[in-house]
Write an enzyme that holds these catalytic residues in place. Sequence first.
Site, PDB file in Angstrom:
ATOM      1  N   GLU A 124       0.822  -1.206   0.000  1.00  0.00           N
ATOM      2  CA  GLU A 124       0.000   0.000   0.000  1.00  0.00           C
ATOM      3  C   GLU A 124       0.854   1.253   0.000  1.00  0.00           C
ATOM      4  O   GLU A 124       1.979   1.252   0.490  1.00  0.00           O
ATOM      5  CB  GLU A 124      -0.915  -0.010   1.237  1.00  0.00           C
ATOM      6  CG  GLU A 124      -1.937  -1.119   1.151  1.00  0.00           C
ATOM      7  CD  GLU A 124      -2.830  -1.236   2.394  1.00  0.00           C
ATOM      8  OE1 GLU A 124      -4.022  -1.482   2.213  1.00  0.00           O
ATOM      9  OE2 GLU A 124      -2.345  -1.096   3.513  1.00  0.00           O
ATOM     10  N   CYS A 137       3.517   8.492   1.612  1.00  0.00           N
ATOM     11  CA  CYS A 137       4.030   7.488   2.543  1.00  0.00           C
ATOM     12  C   CYS A 137       4.260   6.204   1.742  1.00  0.00           C
ATOM     13  O   CYS A 137       3.324   5.595   1.239  1.00  0.00           O
ATOM     14  CB  CYS A 137       3.006   7.289   3.654  1.00  0.00           C
ATOM     15  SG  CYS A 137       3.509   6.104   4.884  1.00  0.00           S
ATOM     16  N   CYS A 144       5.934  -7.011   7.040  1.00  0.00           N
ATOM     17  CA  CYS A 144       7.118  -6.656   7.828  1.00  0.00           C
ATOM     18  C   CYS A 144       7.430  -7.828   8.736  1.00  0.00           C
ATOM     19  O   CYS A 144       6.526  -8.466   9.249  1.00  0.00           O
ATOM     20  CB  CYS A 144       6.855  -5.395   8.660  1.00  0.00           C
ATOM     21  SG  CYS A 144       8.320  -4.814   9.547  1.00  0.00           S
ATOM     22  N   CYS A 148       6.143  -5.510  15.638  1.00  0.00           N
ATOM     23  CA  CYS A 148       5.889  -4.579  16.734  1.00  0.00           C
ATOM     24  C   CYS A 148       4.445  -4.815  17.182  1.00  0.00           C
ATOM     25  O   CYS A 148       3.552  -4.958  16.344  1.00  0.00           O
ATOM     26  CB  CYS A 148       6.101  -3.138  16.291  1.00  0.00           C
ATOM     27  SG  CYS A 148       7.801  -2.858  15.741  1.00  0.00           S
ATOM     28  N   CYS A 151       1.442  -2.726  15.816  1.00  0.00           N
ATOM     29  CA  CYS A 151       1.417  -2.410  14.387  1.00  0.00           C
ATOM     30  C   CYS A 151       0.740  -3.505  13.582  1.00  0.00           C
ATOM     31  O   CYS A 151       1.100  -4.672  13.669  1.00  0.00           O
ATOM     32  CB  CYS A 151       2.845  -2.201  13.879  1.00  0.00           C
ATOM     33  SG  CYS A 151       2.940  -1.944  12.096  1.00  0.00           S
ATOM     34  N   CYS A 398      -0.982   5.608  10.384  1.00  0.00           N
ATOM     35  CA  CYS A 398       0.221   4.885  10.801  1.00  0.00           C
ATOM     36  C   CYS A 398      -0.141   3.563  11.438  1.00  0.00           C
ATOM     37  O   CYS A 398      -0.958   3.508  12.342  1.00  0.00           O
ATOM     38  CB  CYS A 398       0.973   5.656  11.878  1.00  0.00           C
ATOM     39  SG  CYS A 398       1.500   7.262  11.426  1.00  0.00           S
TER      40      CYS A 398
HETATM   41  N1  SAH Z   1       8.972   0.122   9.915  1.00  0.00           N
HETATM   42  C1  SAH Z   1       9.349   1.474  10.076  1.00  0.00           C
HETATM   43  C2  SAH Z   1       8.508   2.439   9.279  1.00  0.00           C
HETATM   44  C3  SAH Z   1       7.015   2.186   9.155  1.00  0.00           C
HETATM   45  S1  SAH Z   1       5.935   2.500  10.446  1.00  0.00           S
HETATM   46  C4  SAH Z   1       9.287   1.847  11.527  1.00  0.00           C
HETATM   47  O1  SAH Z   1       8.760   1.090  12.314  1.00  0.00           O
HETATM   48  O2  SAH Z   1       9.806   2.895  11.869  1.00  0.00           O
HETATM   49  C5  SAH Z   1       5.696   4.265  10.628  1.00  0.00           C
HETATM   50  C6  SAH Z   1       5.439   4.644  12.097  1.00  0.00           C
HETATM   51  O3  SAH Z   1       4.104   4.267  12.540  1.00  0.00           O
HETATM   52  C7  SAH Z   1       6.409   3.950  13.045  1.00  0.00           C
HETATM   53  O4  SAH Z   1       6.875   4.850  13.992  1.00  0.00           O
HETATM   54  C8  SAH Z   1       5.508   2.925  13.680  1.00  0.00           C
HETATM   55  O5  SAH Z   1       6.026   2.493  14.896  1.00  0.00           O
HETATM   56  C9  SAH Z   1       4.214   3.667  13.813  1.00  0.00           C
HETATM   57  N2  SAH Z   1       3.055   2.804  14.076  1.00  0.00           N
HETATM   58  C10 SAH Z   1       2.944   1.480  13.832  1.00  0.00           C
HETATM   59  N3  SAH Z   1       1.716   1.048  14.229  1.00  0.00           N
HETATM   60  C11 SAH Z   1       1.052   2.097  14.739  1.00  0.00           C
HETATM   61  C12 SAH Z   1      -0.267   2.281  15.261  1.00  0.00           C
HETATM   62  N4  SAH Z   1      -1.127   1.284  15.341  1.00  0.00           N
HETATM   63  N5  SAH Z   1      -0.629   3.515  15.668  1.00  0.00           N
HETATM   64  C13 SAH Z   1       0.257   4.546  15.549  1.00  0.00           C
HETATM   65  N6  SAH Z   1       1.490   4.442  15.034  1.00  0.00           N
HETATM   66  C14 SAH Z   1       1.904   3.227  14.638  1.00  0.00           C
HETATM   67 FE1  SF4 Z   2       7.444  -3.273  10.969  1.00  0.00          FE
HETATM   68 FE2  SF4 Z   2       5.295  -2.061  11.908  1.00  0.00          FE
HETATM   69 FE3  SF4 Z   2       7.385  -2.466  13.501  1.00  0.00          FE
HETATM   70 FE4  SF4 Z   2       7.565  -0.658  11.530  1.00  0.00          FE
HETATM   71  S1  SF4 Z   2       6.203  -0.565  13.306  1.00  0.00           S
HETATM   72  S2  SF4 Z   2       9.087  -2.239  12.085  1.00  0.00           S
HETATM   73  S3  SF4 Z   2       6.284  -1.660   9.964  1.00  0.00           S
HETATM   74  S4  SF4 Z   2       6.103  -4.062  12.587  1.00  0.00           S
END
Ligand code: SAH
Ligand code: SF4
Length: 425
Positions: A124, A137, A144, A148, A151, A398
């Site tokens: 996406e 973005c 991934c 996390c 996420c 995000c």
């Molecule tokens: N993988 C990279 C970039 C993509 S995520 C990273 O983790 O940095 C972009 C941002 O959105 C990251 O800071 C991530 O931690 C945050 N993010 C992920 N899930 C989220 C959620 N459910 N609500 C708010 N931010 C979130």
């Molecule tokens: Fe991967 Fe989501 Fe963690 Fe970013 S925040 S490293 S996209 S699992």
Amino acid sequence: MPEAATPLMPIPGHVDPVPVKREITPREDGRVDLVGLSRAQIRTELAAAGLDEKQAKLRSKQLFHWLYHRGVTDFEAMTDLAKPMRGWMAERFVVGRPNVVEAQVSSDGTRKWLLRSDDGQDYEMVFIPDADRGTLCVSSQVGCTLNCRFCHTGTMRLVRNLTPGEIVGQVMLARDALGEWPKGNMGGTMAGFGDIDEDDDDTPHYTTDGRLLTNIVMMGMGEPLYNFENVRDALKVVMDGDGLALSKRRITLSTSGVVPMMARAGEEIGVNLAVSLHAVTKEVRDEIVPINRKFGIEELLQACADYPGANNARRITFEYVMLKDKNDSDEDARELVRLIKQYKLPAKVNLIPFNPWPGAIYECSTPERIKRFSDIVFEAGISAPVRTPRGRDIMAACGQLKSASEKKSRAELDRLAEEKQAALG
Ligand code: SAH
Ligand code: SF4
């Protein structure tokens, strides 16, 4: 096609989140897609197809300009190529775009595209318009590997690195969709188009040309530093002054903390750095950002302190997702300040209200809590704005990316099941 495979980078240590290798299917018609290739790579392709060296060099420059500056996809429109040459090119090459499966627009103007690669992988991209800028973005991987806990993308099963063509292709497609390629004649010269940035000049260049797409963030699906080479090569193409010409100051790469790759990112890409910190104690960060078990907070902050190009004019952004009763106390805020000061980091903090998704085990902190947290950091002299969630209604905010692709594949599975049923009678 050079670099078409997705090279995998083994990362030593006990968590080894390396994507499963998946071959990229070559085009059925045998033609080579030029999108994502550098000038030198285009030249190599032209030479391999039979042009002599001088021709290959000249034509590669012309193609580069038509592809990335003008957004032309049809060789017939490349008016400075002789007619027979256009036909010759079209027999051997294509200028592709990602396949669009679905495009959605949020009530706040945010747009999300579900894209599909030629080998059927979904990813996406999201465009976020603001009054003074428009941010694309961009995804670096399908899914991934890092899981996390807050996420949605991290829950995807299928993961593959996106190729430079698929990464640059997102920017090209956004330009198409926004109608932002320059019109008119080429004027017979290659140079002088676009906003070419001089490296030492700190003034932003890209604000006044009236374009909607002004900024790029590598914050879509995936961990860009686990797809380092493809992300680097793609961003080099995006930054090239004769092509898309986005300034490195208008590009931000976000990492969850792949410490061993951070110095190289600074040296070889040189864009702004954002770090998904999200917690200030080992216990909490180990839980919510599992890569922390491999590269801890101290190591990460040291890598930030060493990041080439970071200074007070170009600060590192720390992203901090606000999770209720998890990482949002006054002590957390004070510890965050202490850490930033201890490592003397030129930093700003981006507080991200947690965006919910089906099955998530966390809740967003209350607005009062977020305000208080922001105030504590701000009073210590560190900027700590709260990011307004964008595109939540279409699951484009995000950490929400995944749903559409999963839904699609579910729908597709159902359709296949139905077809099978029908075939069985
Ligand atoms: N993988 C990279 C970039 C993509 S995520 C990273 O983790 O940095 C972009 C941002 O959105 C990251 O800071 C991530 O931690 C945050 N993010 C992920 N899930 C989220 C959620 N459910 N609500 C708010 N931010 C979130
Ligand atoms: Fe991967 Fe989501 Fe963690 Fe970013 S925040 S490293 S996209 S699992």
